[in-house]
Write a protein that holds these residues in place. Structure first.
Motif, PDB file in Angstrom:
ATOM      1  N   THR A 643       0.831  -1.197   0.000  1.00  0.00           N
ATOM      2  CA  THR A 643       0.000   0.000   0.000  1.00  0.00           C
ATOM      3  C   THR A 643       0.868   1.249   0.000  1.00  0.00           C
ATOM      4  N   VAL A 644       0.599   2.131  -0.925  1.00  0.00           N
ATOM      5  CA  VAL A 644       1.297   3.416  -0.990  1.00  0.00           C
ATOM      6  C   VAL A 644       0.258   4.513  -1.148  1.00  0.00           C
ATOM      7  N   GLU A 645       0.619   5.708  -0.721  1.00  0.00           N
ATOM      8  CA  GLU A 645      -0.249   6.869  -0.917  1.00  0.00           C
ATOM      9  C   GLU A 645       0.295   7.669  -2.079  1.00  0.00           C
ATOM     10  N   LEU A 646      -0.554   7.896  -3.090  1.00  0.00           N
ATOM     11  CA  LEU A 646      -0.121   8.552  -4.311  1.00  0.00           C
ATOM     12  C   LEU A 646      -1.000   9.751  -4.631  1.00  0.00           C
ATOM     13  N   SER A 647      -0.432  10.654  -5.419  1.00  0.00           N
ATOM     14  CA  SER A 647      -1.210  11.777  -5.923  1.00  0.00           C
ATOM     15  C   SER A 647      -2.143  11.287  -7.028  1.00  0.00           C
ATOM     16  N   ARG A 648      -3.099  12.119  -7.383  1.00  0.00           N
ATOM     17  CA  ARG A 648      -4.013  11.770  -8.464  1.00  0.00           C
ATOM     18  C   ARG A 648      -3.244  11.488  -9.759  1.00  0.00           C
ATOM     19  N   ALA A 649      -2.250  12.321 -10.059  1.00  0.00           N
ATOM     20  CA  ALA A 649      -1.477  12.137 -11.290  1.00  0.00           C
ATOM     21  C   ALA A 649      -0.706  10.823 -11.272  1.00  0.00           C
ATOM     22  N   ASP A 650      -0.124  10.474 -10.122  1.00  0.00           N
ATOM     23  CA  ASP A 650       0.642   9.226 -10.031  1.00  0.00           C
ATOM     24  C   ASP A 650      -0.268   8.008 -10.123  1.00  0.00           C
ATOM     25  N   VAL A 651      -1.471   8.108  -9.550  1.00  0.00           N
ATOM     26  CA  VAL A 651      -2.425   7.005  -9.661  1.00  0.00           C
ATOM     27  C   VAL A 651      -2.808   6.802 -11.126  1.00  0.00           C
ATOM     28  N   CYS A 652      -3.100   7.891 -11.825  1.00  0.00           N
ATOM     29  CA  CYS A 652      -3.464   7.786 -13.239  1.00  0.00           C
ATOM     30  C   CYS A 652      -2.320   7.204 -14.057  1.00  0.00           C
ATOM     31  N   SER A 653      -1.079   7.587 -13.720  1.00  0.00           N
ATOM     32  CA  SER A 653       0.077   7.044 -14.421  1.00  0.00           C
ATOM     33  C   SER A 653       0.193   5.542 -14.194  1.00  0.00           C
ATOM     34  N   LEU A 654       0.004   5.109 -12.961  1.00  0.00           N
ATOM     35  CA  LEU A 654       0.047   3.676 -12.651  1.00  0.00           C
ATOM     36  C   LEU A 654      -1.042   2.927 -13.411  1.00  0.00           C
ATOM     37  N   LEU A 655      -2.263   3.455 -13.402  1.00  0.00           N
ATOM     38  CA  LEU A 655      -3.383   2.778 -14.049  1.00  0.00           C
ATOM     39  C   LEU A 655      -3.230   2.734 -15.565  1.00  0.00           C
ATOM     40  N   GLU A 656      -2.449   3.652 -16.107  1.00  0.00           N
ATOM     41  CA  GLU A 656      -2.226   3.673 -17.548  1.00  0.00           C
ATOM     42  C   GLU A 656      -1.363   2.500 -17.997  1.00  0.00           C
ATOM     43  N   HIS A 657      -0.522   1.988 -17.093  1.00  0.00           N
ATOM     44  CA  HIS A 657       0.435   0.946 -17.476  1.00  0.00           C
ATOM     45  C   HIS A 657       0.039  -0.446 -17.015  1.00  0.00           C
ATOM     46  N   VAL A 658      -1.142  -0.601 -16.458  1.00  0.00           N
ATOM     47  CA  VAL A 658      -1.591  -1.916 -16.022  1.00  0.00           C
ATOM     48  C   VAL A 658      -2.990  -2.180 -16.560  1.00  0.00           C
ATOM     49  N   ASP A 659      -3.345  -3.435 -16.647  1.00  0.00           N
ATOM     50  CA  ASP A 659      -4.696  -3.841 -17.053  1.00  0.00           C
ATOM     51  C   ASP A 659      -5.166  -4.857 -16.024  1.00  0.00           C
ATOM     52  N   VAL A 660      -5.679  -4.336 -14.915  1.00  0.00           N
ATOM     53  CA  VAL A 660      -6.008  -5.207 -13.786  1.00  0.00           C
ATOM     54  C   VAL A 660      -7.370  -4.829 -13.209  1.00  0.00           C
ATOM     55  N   PRO A 661      -8.047  -5.786 -12.570  1.00  0.00           N
ATOM     56  CA  PRO A 661      -9.275  -5.441 -11.855  1.00  0.00           C
ATOM     57  C   PRO A 661      -8.953  -4.496 -10.711  1.00  0.00           C
ATOM     58  N   THR A 662      -9.757  -3.467 -10.573  1.00  0.00           N
ATOM     59  CA  THR A 662      -9.481  -2.414  -9.596  1.00  0.00           C
ATOM     60  C   THR A 662     -10.729  -2.117  -8.775  1.00  0.00           C
ATOM     61  N   ILE A 663     -10.581  -2.189  -7.462  1.00  0.00           N
ATOM     62  CA  ILE A 663     -11.673  -1.834  -6.563  1.00  0.00           C
ATOM     63  C   ILE A 663     -11.510  -0.360  -6.215  1.00  0.00           C
ATOM     64  N   TYR A 664     -12.452   0.447  -6.686  1.00  0.00           N
ATOM     65  CA  TYR A 664     -12.381   1.887  -6.445  1.00  0.00           C
ATOM     66  C   TYR A 664     -13.550   2.304  -5.571  1.00  0.00           C
ATOM     67  N   ASP A 665     -13.212   2.839  -4.414  1.00  0.00           N
ATOM     68  CA  ASP A 665     -14.230   3.307  -3.476  1.00  0.00           C
ATOM     69  C   ASP A 665     -15.256   2.203  -3.196  1.00  0.00           C
ATOM     70  N   GLY A 666     -14.764   0.955  -3.124  1.00  0.00           N
ATOM     71  CA  GLY A 666     -15.604  -0.180  -2.745  1.00  0.00           C
ATOM     72  C   GLY A 666     -16.270  -0.920  -3.882  1.00  0.00           C
ATOM     73  N   ALA A 667     -16.212  -0.402  -5.121  1.00  0.00           N
ATOM     74  CA  ALA A 667     -16.882  -1.044  -6.255  1.00  0.00           C
ATOM     75  C   ALA A 667     -15.858  -1.628  -7.224  1.00  0.00           C
ATOM     76  N   PHE A 668     -16.263  -2.630  -7.997  1.00  0.00           N
ATOM     77  CA  PHE A 668     -15.394  -3.334  -8.932  1.00  0.00           C
ATOM     78  C   PHE A 668     -15.377  -2.642 -10.297  1.00  0.00           C
ATOM     79  N   TYR A 669     -14.183  -2.322 -10.765  1.00  0.00           N
ATOM     80  CA  TYR A 669     -13.984  -1.751 -12.097  1.00  0.00           C
ATOM     81  C   TYR A 669     -12.727  -2.369 -12.692  1.00  0.00           C
ATOM     82  N   TRP A 670     -12.374  -1.913 -13.911  1.00  0.00           N
ATOM     83  CA  TRP A 670     -11.070  -2.199 -14.479  1.00  0.00           C
ATOM     84  C   TRP A 670     -10.228  -0.945 -14.406  1.00  0.00           C
ATOM     85  N   SER A 671      -8.917  -1.122 -14.466  1.00  0.00           N
ATOM     86  CA  SER A 671      -8.003  -0.001 -14.251  1.00  0.00           C
ATOM     87  C   SER A 671      -8.251   1.145 -15.226  1.00  0.00           C
TER      88      SER A 671
END
Length: 684
Positions: A643-671
């Motif tokens: 677990t790391v704490e990231l800025s909005r820009a860093d989170v978007c950068s991470l999500l741009e380079h992965v294709d994984v299931p992502t739980i956002y604010d408790g709900a299921f999405y893709w990255s």
């Protein structure tokens, strides 16, 4: 088995389960001096090149002269090597090594999960490959008795390639032999010669239940299993003064296995397969010196670990990957080699009454059946779950929240190894026009994945009973059926097809996305399949489409069938209507990062987010992974969360380079979905 092919792009290696690895080297010229690799490999190739690129989640470079290991990653994204002989060790879908002479530059491209080796001029390189897929090479025969089973458990210890802590690595273990029962004991000579003398004994009473529970511990310690009437179960190593009681085997045996395995996994960092994992710091908290302990014998390490205050750090280590609930019987004893190969905990099966919410689900099921027509009923029970992230049931009854294993599933898997073409074969069958949207979506997903993984996709619509039977009889790696199921079987254009009428199933895996398909799925496993996703009862078309589409995307991204379905059913409210039959750990294809991952993104404030990355599967137990997020590039044990704490820009950068299931604010999405939402959300 590994097959190697030299192509215009470089060298491609494919194992018996159709998992492939491409070493990119466009100027590759075959030939040159073949140099020995001091690692166990299944195949080698030698050629000349100026640069090569290998996919890798974790990589290390070993200096053959000094024995020094350089972790390629973490604080070392670029490594300059002087003259000398080196071996690059990478973890990917197929284990790979590259032996070369320096000087050379090694660069980690973390966002692409790649490692590049570049030379100042053309250089001779020897590539070695080893498959993570194993099959038994021998058969062991023992009498049908507790003492006979004890003999078998002792012999299973021969599967280890080493007595060092490196035995925590899957590639350092062979598959245990298959088990048969006969009037006399027969241990093949080659197997008997490999049984190590560890000085560790497991002393147990003469009952199958205790032997089943203790089997994984006996295997990992390569212990000699002895039967003594009326004895308190215990492990001992007389040569080093150890006796440790297992007064409650169901609790104590798994606890001791976890203690020895995880501490070995941390101590192995002092050996030649070193990767500096973040959890290694825990050894200092309990006074274990990895440099000293690595060279100890199995018995000596057992003594060291029993004296260490392991309970201080246990919660900081991954949850055990797999728990199997097994009815102790002769039939199921034949499945023990396969369960031990996965290092599963083994527990006796226990059930409890369904709670109010689950009883409500059964009431709704009855209502839906009344509205939609006859569906085969399933009486489910609630299992008493123990230590484990994934749970399997090899016993009578139909439990929820576990995959329903069958002995045939494990044996069937051997039939598919080293069989057929390299490309995966996927057939999608639509037998309900109202579910055409799911058909189109999953077809696109399979075709999209085919751009990265060799895959042949066939689409069929409105098939007859004879045609569906032919689809199931033909060799297919995966069959995705979309339609309906009735008491008589799977609905077809001219009636219903019962799996019991199928002579043989050659669909390695399947998804019967149809109402009440549980019994049909079980029958397909008995007829030759390994595993599949099914439903217990009636499901609405809209719900089925959501689950089917999510399941397809997860499956082609490397998730096991059990994990893919567990995540996919979060898309709908009545998710427990779906289940897995057969071996739920089965994987259709590999992940780009070898080990599939999930992300959880939780807002901290308008511009900061807590991102939790978790990577693991039943097939990667003991391995490591690395997160390439801002501020965190350290390796971790598979199954551990980061677990790391990231800025909005860093989170978007991470999500741009992965294709994984992502739980956002408790709900299921893709990255990609979460990235779009974060890009559009105005900051608070």
């Amino acid at each position: 088995m590994i097959e190697c092919e030299e192509t215009e792009e470089g060298v491609r290696a494919v194992d018996g389960a159709k998992r492939d690895l491409l070493v990119r080297a466009r100027d590759w010229r075959p030939g040159g001096r073949r140099r020995p690799l001091t690692r166990p490999v299944d195949a080698t190739v030698t050629g000349r090149t100026r640069a090569l690129v290998l996919p890798a989640t974790v990589a290390a470079v070993h200096d053959e002269a000094t024995g020094e290991t350089h972790d390629v990653g973490g604080a070392c994204g670029r490594l300059e090597l002087d003259d000398g002989t080196y071996v690059l060790d990478v973890d990917a879908s197929v284990k790979a090594y590259a032996r070369f002479e320096g000087p050379a530059t090694v660069v980690r491209h973390g966002e692409r999960y790649e490692v590049e080796v570049a030379f100042p001029a053309e250089r001779s390189v020897t590539l070695g490959f080893r498959s993570f897929v194993r099959s038994p090479s021998e058969t062991l025969t023992v009498p049908e008795s507790a003492r006979g089973l004890a003999t078998a458990l002792t012999a299973f210890g021969a599967a280890h390639r080493t007595t060092t802590p490196d035995r925590t690595l899957r590639t350092m273990r062979r598959h245990p032999p298959t088990l048969e029962f006969g009037e006399t004991t027969h241990v093949p000579d080659a197997l008997a010669e490999r049984i190590p003398e560890t000085g560790v004994e497991l002393v147990l009473p003469a009952d199958y239940e205790t032997l089943f529970v203790a089997a994984p511990l006996a295997f990992y310690l390569s212990a000699t299993v002895r039967i003594e009437d009326g004895v308190t179960p215990h492990v001992r190593a007389d040569g080093v003064g150890v006796r440790h009681d297992l007064t409650d085997p169901e609790e104590r045996a798994p606890e001791l296995l976890e203690r020895c395995f995880w501490l070995d996994a941390l101590v192995r960092g002092a050996g030649p397969h070193a990767v500096d994992v973040a959890e290694r710091d825990l050894l200092a908290d309990i006074g274990v010196d990895a440099e000293r302990v690595y060279d100890q014998s199995v018995a000596e390490r057992l003594r060291t670990y029993l004296s260490a205050p392991y309970e201080r750090v246990a919660a900081d280590l991954p949850e055990w990957h797999l728990a199997m609930y097994v009815e102790p019987s002769v039939e199921h004893a034949r499945s023990l080699p396969y369960l031990i190969d996965r290092l599963a905990h083994v527990y006796p099966p226990e059930t409890t009454a369904l709670d109010g919410e689950e009883l409500m689900a059964r009431s709704l099921d009855a209502f839906y059946r009344a509205q939609t027509g006859p569906v085969a009923s399933v009486d489910t029970v609630k299992p008493h779950l123990r230590r484990g992230r994934v749970h399997g049931w090899l016993a009578e009854g139909t439990p929820i929240d576990v995959f329903k294993a069958r002995p045939a599933a494990y044996e069937n898997r051997l039939d598919y190894l080293d069989a057929g073409d390299d490309a995966l074969s996927v057939t999608v069958v639509l037998n309900d026009a109202e579910m055409a949207e799911e058909h189109a979506c999953v077809a696109d997903l399979y075709r999209e994945r085919a751009a990265d993984v060799p895959m042949e996709v066939t689409l069929r619509e409105n098939v007859t009973c004879e045609e569906l039977a032919a689809v199931l009889a033909e060799p297919n790696d995966f069959v995705h059926y979309i339609g309906h199921c009735e008491v008589g079987g799977l609905r077809c254009a001219d009636g219903t097809l019962s799996a019991s009428d199928v002579e043989e199933s050659n669909a390695q895996t399947f998804f019967l996305n149809a109402c009440g398909s549980y019994h049909e799925g079980l029958e397909l496993v008995e007829k030759g399949s390994i595993a599949g996703a099914v439903t217990f009862r009636t499901v609405l078309d809209e719900q089925a489409a959501k689950v089917g589409t999510a399941f397809a995307r997860l499956l082609v991204n490397g998730f096991s069938i059990e994990r893919a379905l567990r995540l996919a059913r979060r898309r709908i409210r009545m998710g427990k209507d779906y289940a897995v039959v057969g071996d739920g750990t089965q994987v259709l294809t590999q992940s780009d990062a070898r080990t599939p991952a999930t992300l959880t993104v939780d807002p901290v404030d308008g511009e900061r987010f807590a991102v939790t990355y978790e990577s693991g599967s039943p097939w990667s137990h003991g391995a490591t992974y690395r997160v390439f997020a801002a501020g965190d590039v350290s390796a971790r044990l598979c199954g551990a969360e980061s677990t790391v704490e990231l800025s909005r820009a860093d989170v978007c950068s991470l999500l741009e380079h992965v294709d994984v299931p992502t739980i956002y604010d408790g709900a299921f999405y893709w990255s990609d979905e979460v990235r779009s939402m974060l890009s559009e959300e105005p900051p608070e």
